[in-house]
Design an enzyme around this catalytic site. Structure first.
Site, PDB file in Angstrom:
ATOM      1  CG  HIS A 101      -0.860  -6.246   5.094  1.00  0.00           C
ATOM      2  ND1 HIS A 101      -0.811  -5.900   6.422  1.00  0.00           N
ATOM      3  CD2 HIS A 101      -0.394  -5.173   4.419  1.00  0.00           C
ATOM      4  CE1 HIS A 101      -0.316  -4.679   6.542  1.00  0.00           C
ATOM      5  NE2 HIS A 101      -0.055  -4.213   5.339  1.00  0.00           N
ATOM      6  CB  CYS A 139       2.324   2.243  10.274  1.00  0.00           C
ATOM      7  SG  CYS A 139       1.261   1.086   9.426  1.00  0.00           S
ATOM      8  CB  THR A 154       9.911 -10.773 -12.239  1.00  0.00           C
ATOM      9  OG1 THR A 154      10.936 -10.624 -13.222  1.00  0.00           O
ATOM     10  CG2 THR A 154       9.176 -12.083 -12.439  1.00  0.00           C
ATOM     11  N   GLY A 191       0.836  -1.197   0.000  1.00  0.00           N
ATOM     12  CA  GLY A 191       0.000   0.000   0.000  1.00  0.00           C
ATOM     13  C   GLY A 191       0.873   1.251   0.000  1.00  0.00           C
ATOM     14  CB  THR A 192       4.106   1.964   1.705  1.00  0.00           C
ATOM     15  OG1 THR A 192       3.605   1.693   3.021  1.00  0.00           O
ATOM     16  CG2 THR A 192       5.122   3.071   1.751  1.00  0.00           C
ATOM     17  CB  SER A 245      -2.415  -2.646   1.482  1.00  0.00           C
ATOM     18  OG  SER A 245      -1.436  -3.521   1.983  1.00  0.00           O
ATOM     19  CG  ASN A 260      -3.763   4.683   9.811  1.00  0.00           C
ATOM     20  OD1 ASN A 260      -4.081   5.708   9.225  1.00  0.00           O
ATOM     21  ND2 ASN A 260      -2.590   4.554  10.397  1.00  0.00           N
TER      22      ASN A 260
HETATM   23  N1  PLP Z   1      -2.204   3.630   4.313  1.00  0.00           N
HETATM   24  C1  PLP Z   1      -2.905   3.326   5.422  1.00  0.00           C
HETATM   25  C2  PLP Z   1      -4.124   4.103   5.756  1.00  0.00           C
HETATM   26  C3  PLP Z   1      -2.494   2.266   6.248  1.00  0.00           C
HETATM   27  O1  PLP Z   1      -3.186   1.967   7.345  1.00  0.00           O
HETATM   28  C4  PLP Z   1      -1.319   1.546   5.892  1.00  0.00           C
HETATM   29  C5  PLP Z   1      -0.794   0.473   6.779  1.00  0.00           C
HETATM   30  O2  PLP Z   1      -1.045   0.468   7.975  1.00  0.00           O
HETATM   31  C6  PLP Z   1      -0.653   1.893   4.712  1.00  0.00           C
HETATM   32  C7  PLP Z   1      -1.115   2.940   3.946  1.00  0.00           C
HETATM   33  C8  PLP Z   1       0.565   1.148   4.265  1.00  0.00           C
HETATM   34  O3  PLP Z   1       0.206  -0.078   3.688  1.00  0.00           O
HETATM   35  P1  PLP Z   1       1.317  -1.248   3.568  1.00  0.00           P
HETATM   36  O4  PLP Z   1       1.452  -1.817   4.945  1.00  0.00           O
HETATM   37  O5  PLP Z   1       0.744  -2.235   2.587  1.00  0.00           O
HETATM   38  O6  PLP Z   1       2.550  -0.624   3.059  1.00  0.00           O
END
Ligand code: PLP
Length: 391
Positions: free
Chosen positions: A204, A330, A240, A74-75, A202, A154
């Site tokens: 996960h 995070c 890849t 997601g990042t 994302s 989050n």
């Molecule tokens: N954006 C939000 C709102 C999130 O809660 C998170 C992860 O906690 C991310 C982005 C980052 O996602 P990833 O863990 O897949 O890098």
């Protein structure tokens, strides 16, 4: 308590993989190892699996398959959205608008772009964490290229009026991105029916594997790649493909779409019971974030006059077999730091250390909710006694 099965109430940090996702991924981690860019049969089969996953992810958010770009997280999807738009306009003045409570994947990318010369406006939020579309409107300038506002936060679970803000951006000729990492699979999203141009998700966070995400890029939106190389993912994300991960994301998205209505209904019920039960038993507990416009499974609580104790409460719950979080996983290495999200809501530095986050998924049960309601008040009052005796 410690003998009972542990209770996992930290689903905003990450979710358990659904066994059906594990099953879907298994062959791609074993015998089906071909490179999707290879022209032989096994390669073509891998390509077909990636394309099937693209359809599954697209279906979850109302996109077309060709509008989905797979990323490594997601990042990375957030980085690609922000830097991709700004870099596509290289050489021209570029202004970016985002909010004070974005995930660091957006905020830090925005600040990095500012260091590289882009102009940045960070709009505030109100006391429940909502962005006012009029604040976004006022922030817009003729050179605004992108507005990025998260669909759901989050830390506090607040949902943003993203469709409305997307319209505001579009009317001013700017693109609109939303970080839907917490919202995808947890709320209804239909990009075709909205003015959203870019959307990150994302795997996960929706019972899929870690280390794989996706960016929706509306047809016609110009984006520069972050990663250069062999030209995979329409040149937007060379490397890849992580076939097993992508297959897992696809299956997780398909299951999320199938479960969406029942998940939203079931989680809303569990969440509201958890909030009511804790508030009844702990008169000093208060809900943080929007009481109505919030993620179905998301509970964020403060305990008045005990805000400095959240980390102790987390550890006591952990001891009792309940996994929760303070603020955001995070930024787990900074748990002693005040949360910038809570500070943006107007909390002072002491209270901004005090949130306890309990986040549910479709794997949680009413029995678990009742067990936490039974345990928590005793822990809160014994910590209060300790805190009082220290004073
Ligand atoms: N954006 C939000 C709102 C999130 O809660 C998170 C992860 O906690 C991310 C982005 C980052 O996602 P990833 O863990 O897949 O890098």
């Amino acid at each position: 308590m410690a003998n009972d099965r542990p209770i996992y109430f930290d689903n905003a940090a990450t979710t358990a993989m659904d066994p059906r996702v594990v099953e879907a991924m298994a062959p791609w981690q074993g015998e089906l190892y071909a490179n999707p860019s290879s022209q032989h049969g096994p390669g073509r089969r891998a390509r077909a699996a990636v394309n099937r996953a693209r359809e599954q992810v697209a279906a979850l958010i109302g996109a077309r398959p060709q509008e989905i770009v797979f990323t490594g997280s997601g990042t990375e999807a957030d980085n690609l959205a922000l830097a991709g738009v700004i870099d596509a306009n290289r050489g021209e003045p570029s202004h970016l608008v985002t909010s004070a409570i974005e995930h660091p994947a957006v905020l830090e990318t925005a600040r990095a772009l500012q260091r590289r010369g882009a102009a940045l406006t960070i709009v505030p939020v109100d006391s429940v964490g909502r962005v006012d579309p009029d604040d976004v409107r006022r922030a817009l300038r003729p050179d605004t290229r992108l507005v990025s506002i998260m669909a759901a936060n989050n830390v506090i679970g607040t949902l943003q009026p993203v469709n409305e803000i997307a319209e505001v951006a579009r009317a001013a000729g700017a693109l609109f991105h939303t970080d839907a990492v917490q919202a995808a699979g947890a709320t209804r999203i239909d990009v075709a029916a909205s003015a959203i141009d870019l959307l990150s998700l994302s795997a996960h966070k929706l019972h899929g594997p870690k280390g794989v995400g996706a960016l929706y890029v509306r047809h016609g939106v110009a984006l520069a790649p972050l990663i250069h190389g062999g030209g995979q993912e329409r040149g937007l994300r060379s490397a890849t493909e992580n076939v097993a991960g992508i297959v897992g994301l696809g299956r997780a998205a398909e299951l999320a779409a199938d479960h969406l209505n029942s998940d939203i209904a079931g989680l809303t019920e569990l969440r509201d019971r958890l909030i009511a039960g804790i508030r009844d038993a702990c008169p000093n507990a208060y809900l943080i974030g929007d009481p109505v416009q919030r993620l179905a499974g998301h509970v964020c609580l403060g305990f008045s006059s005990q805000e400095g104790e959240a980390i102790r409460l987390l550890l006591a719950l952990d001891e009792a077999g309940v996994a929760v979080s303070t603020g955001s996983a995070c930024s787990a290495s900074h748990t002693a730091e005040p949360s910038y999200v809570l500070q943006a809501l107007g909390f002072d530095a002491f209270r901004a250390r005090g949130a306890l986050r309990l986040t549910l998924s479709r794997n949680n049960t009413l029995e678990e909710v009742e067990r936490v309601i039974a345990i928590l008040p005793g822990l809160v009052s014994s910590l209060r006694r300790i805190a009082t005796s220290r004073r």
